[in-house]
Design a protein around this motif. Structure first.
Motif, PDB file in Angstrom:
ATOM      1  N   GLU A  28      10.515   1.112   1.759  1.00 15.40           N
ATOM      2  CA  GLU A  28      11.463   0.195   1.048  1.00 15.40           C
ATOM      3  C   GLU A  28      12.120  -0.928   2.296  1.00 15.40           C
ATOM      4  N   THR A  29      12.763  -0.791   3.432  1.00 14.85           N
ATOM      5  CA  THR A  29      13.370  -1.783   3.970  1.00 14.85           C
ATOM      6  C   THR A  29      12.342  -2.729   4.567  1.00 14.85           C
ATOM      7  N   ASN A  78       7.176   4.629  15.504  1.00 18.90           N
ATOM      8  CA  ASN A  78       7.809   3.804  16.515  1.00 18.90           C
ATOM      9  C   ASN A  78       9.046   5.040  16.377  1.00 18.90           C
ATOM     10  N   GLU A  79       9.332   4.923  15.089  1.00 20.52           N
ATOM     11  CA  GLU A  79      10.530   5.974  14.616  1.00 20.52           C
ATOM     12  C   GLU A  79      10.070   7.469  14.635  1.00 20.52           C
ATOM     13  N   LEU A 105       6.321   0.193  12.973  1.00 20.64           N
ATOM     14  CA  LEU A 105       7.628   0.682  12.720  1.00 20.64           C
ATOM     15  C   LEU A 105       7.696   2.259  12.669  1.00 20.64           C
ATOM     16  N   PRO A 152      12.605   5.494   2.593  1.00 16.84           N
ATOM     17  CA  PRO A 152      13.412   4.222   3.550  1.00 16.84           C
ATOM     18  C   PRO A 152      12.807   3.355   4.493  1.00 16.84           C
ATOM     19  N   VAL A 153      12.628   3.813   5.203  1.00 21.88           N
ATOM     20  CA  VAL A 153      11.271   2.378   6.171  1.00 21.88           C
ATOM     21  C   VAL A 153      10.652   1.529   4.952  1.00 21.88           C
ATOM     22  N   LYS A 198       9.751  -3.370   2.736  1.00 24.42           N
ATOM     23  CA  LYS A 198       8.978  -4.481   2.140  1.00 24.42           C
ATOM     24  C   LYS A 198       9.412  -5.447   1.427  1.00 24.42           C
ATOM     25  N   GLY A 199      11.299  -5.158   1.991  1.00 23.72           N
ATOM     26  CA  GLY A 199      12.672  -5.856   1.949  1.00 23.72           C
ATOM     27  C   GLY A 199      13.026  -6.981   2.083  1.00 23.72           C
ATOM     28  N   LEU A 200      11.723  -6.955   3.922  1.00 25.47           N
ATOM     29  CA  LEU A 200      12.002  -7.920   4.550  1.00 25.47           C
ATOM     30  C   LEU A 200      10.878  -8.917   4.761  1.00 25.47           C
ATOM     31  N   GLY A 201      10.243  -8.139   3.401  1.00 24.25           N
ATOM     32  CA  GLY A 201       8.819  -9.000   3.750  1.00 24.25           C
ATOM     33  C   GLY A 201       7.706  -8.622   4.719  1.00 24.25           C
ATOM     34  N   LEU A 202       7.939  -7.536   5.365  1.00 22.39           N
ATOM     35  CA  LEU A 202       7.034  -7.326   6.811  1.00 22.39           C
ATOM     36  C   LEU A 202       5.170  -6.551   5.978  1.00 22.39           C
TER      37      LEU A 202
END
Lengths: 218, 228
Positions: B129-130, B147-148, B144, B126-127, B132-136
């Motif tokens: 995918e999320t 950090n999690e 990130l 999920p991290v 990648k979806g934000l273009g990071l």
């Protein structure tokens, strides 16, 4: 924006066989279909999180693609910091939080929000950045009616502001009618009916879409 | 029991030199081994949990096997390697705190790796995918993800420390429970119990539990600060 023809096979079973399509800018393309029809697989391939068979590039030319997965991750930090991961634009952040009725929760830990709040936060986060193609996989599935309306308004505003092509996957025919410009109706991994959204929903051209609309109360 | 509690308090208040030595050796051994195991195990657990590579399942099976390694087997292995006939005899580490720490690291690191892998494999998809979806970028995604993991690293450390401070089998074999040198709380408790001095054994046990409680409180406070 043009996509390439892509397919996906798992253990010899083809779950997606999508021809090349044109995703016009400044347009909301609604993707409808039952569970297992290949909607999310197509979205993941277009977003680049899943490789198509043969490593086919999903888009004909490079562009900025944004993607909101069905289960977007809420990072263990405040809601506003979650939004700043995408872009550090305070003006936009304030506007989106206000538009999605999240301003009061901006300092709240994102991993402790309710399902609906978390879904609105995830939508706000992806809307922070301008993309050429924005793919939203059931963004309002966990939202109540009021939140859904707010989300739809935010999506339409985003499209207007950025001129992006929005690919919206939904199970809600009412939502498709409200926001959809174009329609892709998928069954067994293939598009069965495509074209202007409202026209096709009002007068389905195939038995499959007609049955789908009857079943889902369209 | 009451006598043991009084005895424990008396020992601490009297500042018994042997007890202080045992406490210091215990603290050095358990803190060093658990921190080294954390430093080695966390990155490996992250890689094993987040990366997709050929042979990953082989590493997982090996690690899960090592997680269940009996301490006496580990102790025997180190004893054979560092004893007078072993290949590492020249290092002269047998019956030293350093070898006790090394044996502990071998015992604890797989537990740290397993715990991290278990957590990371649940959130990595999920991290990724999320993000990648934000273009990071990949670096931002990794940052990130790490950090999690901050919260779970704290609980993993508690697990590692608990295992280190409670260990007796391997360390008594490679350390020899030598008074003023390698005797730690657990081996001292065993020694006094064998001599029939139950009061002193229970008193040491109570001090050991109190030490564990203090570390648990400190790490829990840190965990709460991170979650805020």
């Amino acid at each position: 924006m043009k996509t390439n023809a892509v397919s996906k096979t798992y253990d010899g079973r083809t779950v997606l066989q999508m021809p090349a399509v044109d995703l016009a800018a400044d347009t909301v393309h609604v993707v409808l279909g039952s569970n297992g029809s290949g909607k999310s697989t197509w979205a993941k391939i277009l977003a680049g999180v899943l490789a198509a068979d043969g490593g086919t590039m999903p888009l004909t030319e490079p562009c900025r693609v944004g993607y909101l997965p069905q289960k977007a991750y809420a990072f263990r930090m405040s809601m506003e910091k979650n939004l700043r991961i995408a872009a550090n634009d305070r003006e936009r952040e304030d506007r989106l939080l206000a538009q999605l009725h999240l301003t009061e929760l901006r300092k709240a830990p994102a991993n402790r929000l309710s399902g609906g709040e978390s879904a609105r936060m995830a939508l706000a986060r992806v809307l922070m950045k301008p993309f050429d193609l924005l793919i939203l996989d059931e963004p309002s599935a966990a939202m109540d009616m009021e939140s859904t309306m707010l989300a739809e308004k935010a999506i339409l505003d985003y499209k207007k502001e950025t001129g992006a092509a929005v690919l919206l996957i939904t199970h809600s025919i009412r939502q498709a009618r409200r926001v959809g410009d174009g329609l892709f109706f998928l069954k067994n991994g293939m598009p069965v009916e495509t074209g202007p959204c409202k026209e096709h929903l009002d007068a389905p051209g195939t038995k499959e879409l007609k049955e789908f609309l009857e079943f889902y109360g369209g | 029991m009451q006598t043991a509690v009084i005895k424990a308090i008396e020992l601490i208040l009297a500042g018994d030199r042997e007890l202080i030595n045992i406490l210091l050796v215990t603290a050095r051994m358990s803190l060093s081994s658990s921190l080294i195991a954390l430093a080695v195990g966390v990155p490996l657990g992250l890689i094993l949990g987040a990366a997709v590579f050929r042979g990953r399942s082989v590493f997982l099976v090996i690690n899960r096997t090592l997680m269940g390694m009996p301490p006496v087997v580990c102790g025997l292995l180190f004893y054979m390697l560092f004893s007078g006939v072993g290949p590492f005899r020249h290092y002269k580490l047998l019956f030293t705190v350093e070898l006790m720490i090394l044996a502990q690291v071998v015992l604890i690191t797989p537990i740290v790796i397993g715990n991290m892998e278990n957590y990371v494999s649940g959130i990595a998809g999920p991290v990724r995918e999320t993000a990648k979806g934000l273009g990071l970028s990949r670096m931002t995604t990794l940052r990130l993800l790490m950090n999690e993991c901050a919260y779970v690293i704290c609980s993993t450390y508690l697990l590692a420390f608990a295992r280190a401070i409670a260990e007796v089998g391997a360390i008594s074999m490679v350390g020899g429970a030598i008074a003023w040198k390698t005797n730690v709380m657990t081996t001292a408790i065993m020694m006094y119990t064998n001599r029939g001095n139950f009061t002193l054994g229970v008193a040491l046990g109570l001090i050991l539990m109190a030490l564990s409680l203090i570390v648990n409180i400190l790490v829990t406070v840190l965990q709460r600060m991170i979650s805020k």
